[in-house]
Design an enzyme around this catalytic site. Structure first.
Site, mmCIF file in Angstrom:
data_model
loop_
_atom_site.group_PDB
_atom_site.id
_atom_site.type_symbol
_atom_site.label_atom_id
_atom_site.label_comp_id
_atom_site.label_asym_id
_atom_site.label_seq_id
_atom_site.Cartn_x
_atom_site.Cartn_y
_atom_site.Cartn_z
ATOM 1 N N ARG A 1 0.831 -1.201 0.000
ATOM 2 C CA ARG A 1 0.000 0.000 0.000
ATOM 3 C C ARG A 1 0.863 1.247 0.000
ATOM 4 O O ARG A 1 1.887 1.293 0.677
ATOM 5 C CB ARG A 1 -0.908 0.007 1.226
ATOM 6 C CG ARG A 1 -2.073 0.979 1.141
ATOM 7 C CD ARG A 1 -2.901 0.958 2.409
ATOM 8 N NE ARG A 1 -3.319 -0.383 2.789
ATOM 9 C CZ ARG A 1 -3.941 -0.663 3.930
ATOM 10 N NH1 ARG A 1 -4.192 0.308 4.799
ATOM 11 N NH2 ARG A 1 -4.292 -1.899 4.204
ATOM 12 N N SER B 1 -8.258 0.265 0.728
ATOM 13 C CA SER B 1 -8.964 -0.079 1.967
ATOM 14 C C SER B 1 -9.616 1.172 2.556
ATOM 15 O O SER B 1 -10.384 1.851 1.880
ATOM 16 C CB SER B 1 -8.000 -0.750 2.941
ATOM 17 O OG SER B 1 -8.694 -1.256 4.064
ATOM 18 N N HIS B 2 -9.299 1.498 3.810
ATOM 19 C CA HIS B 2 -9.927 2.629 4.496
ATOM 20 C C HIS B 2 -9.058 3.887 4.435
ATOM 21 O O HIS B 2 -9.388 4.879 5.093
ATOM 22 C CB HIS B 2 -10.179 2.264 5.959
ATOM 23 C CG HIS B 2 -8.912 1.930 6.700
ATOM 24 N ND1 HIS B 2 -8.276 0.710 6.545
ATOM 25 C CD2 HIS B 2 -8.162 2.642 7.575
ATOM 26 C CE1 HIS B 2 -7.188 0.709 7.307
ATOM 27 N NE2 HIS B 2 -7.092 1.870 7.936
ATOM 28 N N LYS C 1 -4.204 -6.244 -1.942
ATOM 29 C CA LYS C 1 -4.357 -7.341 -0.996
ATOM 30 C C LYS C 1 -4.227 -8.633 -1.789
ATOM 31 O O LYS C 1 -4.929 -8.833 -2.785
ATOM 32 C CB LYS C 1 -5.703 -7.262 -0.289
ATOM 33 C CG LYS C 1 -5.814 -6.067 0.665
ATOM 34 C CD LYS C 1 -7.150 -6.030 1.391
ATOM 35 C CE LYS C 1 -7.186 -4.851 2.364
ATOM 36 N NZ LYS C 1 -8.492 -4.747 3.062
ATOM 37 N N ASP D 1 -16.333 -0.028 5.206
ATOM 38 C CA ASP D 1 -15.137 0.726 4.858
ATOM 39 C C ASP D 1 -14.947 0.743 3.342
ATOM 40 O O ASP D 1 -15.829 0.319 2.591
ATOM 41 C CB ASP D 1 -13.912 0.174 5.595
ATOM 42 C CG ASP D 1 -13.391 -1.126 5.010
ATOM 43 O OD1 ASP D 1 -14.189 -1.871 4.408
ATOM 44 O OD2 ASP D 1 -12.189 -1.413 5.155
ATOM 45 N N ASP E 1 -13.379 -0.915 1.146
ATOM 46 C CA ASP E 1 -13.424 -2.108 0.299
ATOM 47 C C ASP E 1 -14.315 -3.210 0.873
ATOM 48 O O ASP E 1 -14.252 -4.349 0.433
ATOM 49 C CB ASP E 1 -12.011 -2.642 0.024
ATOM 50 C CG ASP E 1 -11.309 -3.169 1.270
ATOM 51 O OD1 ASP E 1 -11.562 -2.640 2.377
ATOM 52 O OD2 ASP E 1 -10.499 -4.101 1.149
ATOM 53 N N ASP F 1 -14.608 -4.850 3.803
ATOM 54 C CA ASP F 1 -14.233 -5.953 4.695
ATOM 55 C C ASP F 1 -14.257 -5.562 6.174
ATOM 56 O O ASP F 1 -13.890 -6.363 7.037
ATOM 57 C CB ASP F 1 -12.884 -6.568 4.310
ATOM 58 C CG ASP F 1 -11.722 -5.590 4.366
ATOM 59 O OD1 ASP F 1 -11.899 -4.457 4.857
ATOM 60 O OD2 ASP F 1 -10.619 -5.965 3.899
ATOM 61 N N ARG F 2 -14.706 -4.317 6.473
ATOM 62 C CA ARG F 2 -14.811 -3.889 7.865
ATOM 63 C C ARG F 2 -16.208 -3.310 8.106
ATOM 64 O O ARG F 2 -16.696 -2.491 7.329
ATOM 65 C CB ARG F 2 -13.748 -2.845 8.212
ATOM 66 C CG ARG F 2 -12.341 -3.347 7.957
ATOM 67 C CD ARG F 2 -11.297 -2.568 8.719
ATOM 68 N NE ARG F 2 -11.412 -1.132 8.525
ATOM 69 C CZ ARG F 2 -10.745 -0.239 9.245
ATOM 70 N NH1 ARG F 2 -9.947 -0.644 10.226
ATOM 71 N NH2 ARG F 2 -10.859 1.041 8.995
ATOM 72 N N HIS G 1 -13.088 -5.899 11.344
ATOM 73 C CA HIS G 1 -12.935 -7.148 10.597
ATOM 74 C C HIS G 1 -13.574 -8.275 11.406
ATOM 75 O O HIS G 1 -13.273 -8.449 12.589
ATOM 76 C CB HIS G 1 -11.451 -7.479 10.383
ATOM 77 C CG HIS G 1 -10.738 -6.577 9.442
ATOM 78 N ND1 HIS G 1 -10.740 -6.764 8.082
ATOM 79 C CD2 HIS G 1 -9.978 -5.472 9.662
ATOM 80 C CE1 HIS G 1 -10.017 -5.824 7.494
ATOM 81 N NE2 HIS G 1 -9.546 -5.022 8.434
#
Length: 460
Positions: free
Chosen positions: A17, A105-106, A115, A239, A241, A243-244, A326
């Site tokens: 990232r 992501s966030h 990822k 978030d 993407d 996943d949270r 998560h």
């Protein structure tokens, strides 16, 4: 094209990232694809699934990544604009040799990254460092792969909807945050009973409504206002993407990740007594005590989706989670972090309980605690500071859990100090039985940090 040296700052513990235009470019994306494709080819793999989030840079990054994979002789199954768990789903269904999600992501809009999954297991830590070395050396196979699109939406949403088993109709507000979970949420709510409002559903990589990080209270203001204004039962947020998961109850109260995990664990342990439940070191003691009280085996783990997925695979634990939202279900699901699936499980638990989410949260033992406090610090200092505090705390005879940094237990409760794996920051959290105890814990950790040369005025 020869080898390409990737900025070491890109090669993080759990993913790759960086900031687009500063230390991350499409040339880097090509090199990552070419290198990962070579690794997959060496395993006799022939294809890799690729997905991307809604960031403005993601189409170009995904294209360069795919060209790199193709140049290594690997075919690309392009699942397009998806939430990260949709890519994981495609990889599981196809038993893919590899999968890569292009996502920041966030993080803020200018960030992006990758990822990576290899043989449906996390690709992290030493794997990522190896990829960096192989990219720099240009240690690449040469071939000619092709790309083909695959739409996984119907299969994915259908799989999620089947785990809402109650006939009870709930009233739910969903906040997609202009992120890549939006299209799936719009499809999913059509298959659920009840009344549903989806906010900020249009994918927009500038995130005009608010930053897509549901762990930050300021990003839940719209959700809370709508839940209260509509007098709905639950609010759910996602978030960047997907996943949270973030949640608020019908009163507009934020339900934190460890509280959600306690609710999931109570339902699980009624069906499967004695199983392990894994939570990260930042989680409330209430969670670990509740799991034990209900007959489960609480396990404390370092934070990080890759390490927790690896621990679950090794131990067979059916449930795990992090304060960051998560949640990992290997109980009737596939063991990866899927916030949309976690939302369905939460709604089903609430609906079948006959109670409200507010009631379920209020039934948990109450403590007072800080949020995750982040103290900015140069990358080269953060681990040294933690080591210094650890040494002094041990010399003082404190009760320390060192699973990640130090979590110090005492009469008032506990305090945590650890170095972030994703930011140039120290992370502090404190939890006590009352407000006076919380102040004593905050003073204690502030004192140790001051002794280590870190001022915390106004931060703790």
């Amino acid at each position: 094209m020869g080898g390409r040296t990737l900025d070491p700052a890109l090669l993080r513990k759990y993913d790759i990232r960086g900031m687009v235009g500063e230390n991350l470019s499409t040339n880097d994306a090509y090199a990552i694809g070419r290198t990962f494709g070579t690794l997959v080819s060496e395993d006799e793999g022939r294809f890799v699934c690729v997905g991307r989030d809604g960031r403005l840079s993601s189409p170009d990054m995904a294209d360069a990544l795919s060209r790199g994979l193709n140049a290594a002789g690997i075919n690309v199954v392009d699942v397009g604009l998806v939430a990260t768990p949709m890519l994981y789903f495609a990889s599981k269904m196809l038993d893919a040799p590899g999968a890569i999600m292009v996502t920041g992501s966030h993080n803020p809009p200018e960030y992006n990254g990758f990822k990576v999954v290899r043989r449906n297991a996390p690709f992290w830590a030493d794997d990522i460092q190896l990829l960096g070395c192989r990219a720099a050396a240009g240690d690449w196979r040469k071939g000619e792969g092709h790309s083909l699109p695959l739409n996984v939406m119907d299969a994915y949403v259908g799989r999620l909807a089947q785990d809402y088993r109650s006939d009870r109709a709930l009233k739910v507000v969903w906040d997609a945050g202009n992120a890549s979970a939006g299209p799936a949420l719009l499809e999913l709510v059509q298959r659920l009973p009840g009344h549903h409002v989806v906010m900020h559903e249009e994918v927009d990589g500038t995130f005009p409504a608010h930053h897509p990080d549901p762990t930050m209270p300021e990003n839940l203001c719209d959700l809370i206002e709508n839940v209260r204004g509509l007098q709905y039962d639950i609010g759910l947020a996602f978030d960047g993407d997907g996943d949270r998961l973030g949640a608020v109850d019908g009163t507009g109260r934020i339900v934190w990740g460890d509280q959600l995990l306690a609710i999931y664990a109570a339902e699980l342990l009624e069906r499967r007594p004695g199983v392990e439940v894994i939570a990260d070191v930042k989680a409330s003691q209430v969670l670990f005590d509740e799991v034990a009280r209900l007959g489960g085996k609480p396990v404390m783990a370092p934070p990080g989706h890759s390490v927790i997925k690896s621990m679950m695979a090794e131990s067979g634990a059916p449930l795990a989670g992090e304060m960051s939202g998560h949640v990992f279900f290997a109980d009737g699901y596939y063991g990866y972090d899927d916030a949309i699936y976690a939302a369905i499980r939460l709604l089903d638990i609430v609906a079948r309980s006959g109670r409200s989410l507010a009631d379920l949260v209020s039934a948990l033992p109450q403590t007072v605690n800080t949020p995750e406090i982040r103290i900015e610090i140069p990358e080269e200092r953060k681990f040294t500071v933690v080591d210094t505090v650890m040494e002094r705390a041990r010399a003082d005879g404190l009760d320390i859990n060192d699973v990640d940094g130090l979590r110090v237990n005492g009469a008032d409760g506990w305090w945590l100090l650890r170095a972030s794996n994703t930011e140039n920051a120290l992370v502090v959290r404190c939890e006590a039985v009352n407000a006076d105890g919380l102040e004593r814990l905050k003073d204690a950790v502030s004192g140790y940090l001051a002794d280590a040369g870190v001022a915390t005025t106004g931060e703790i």
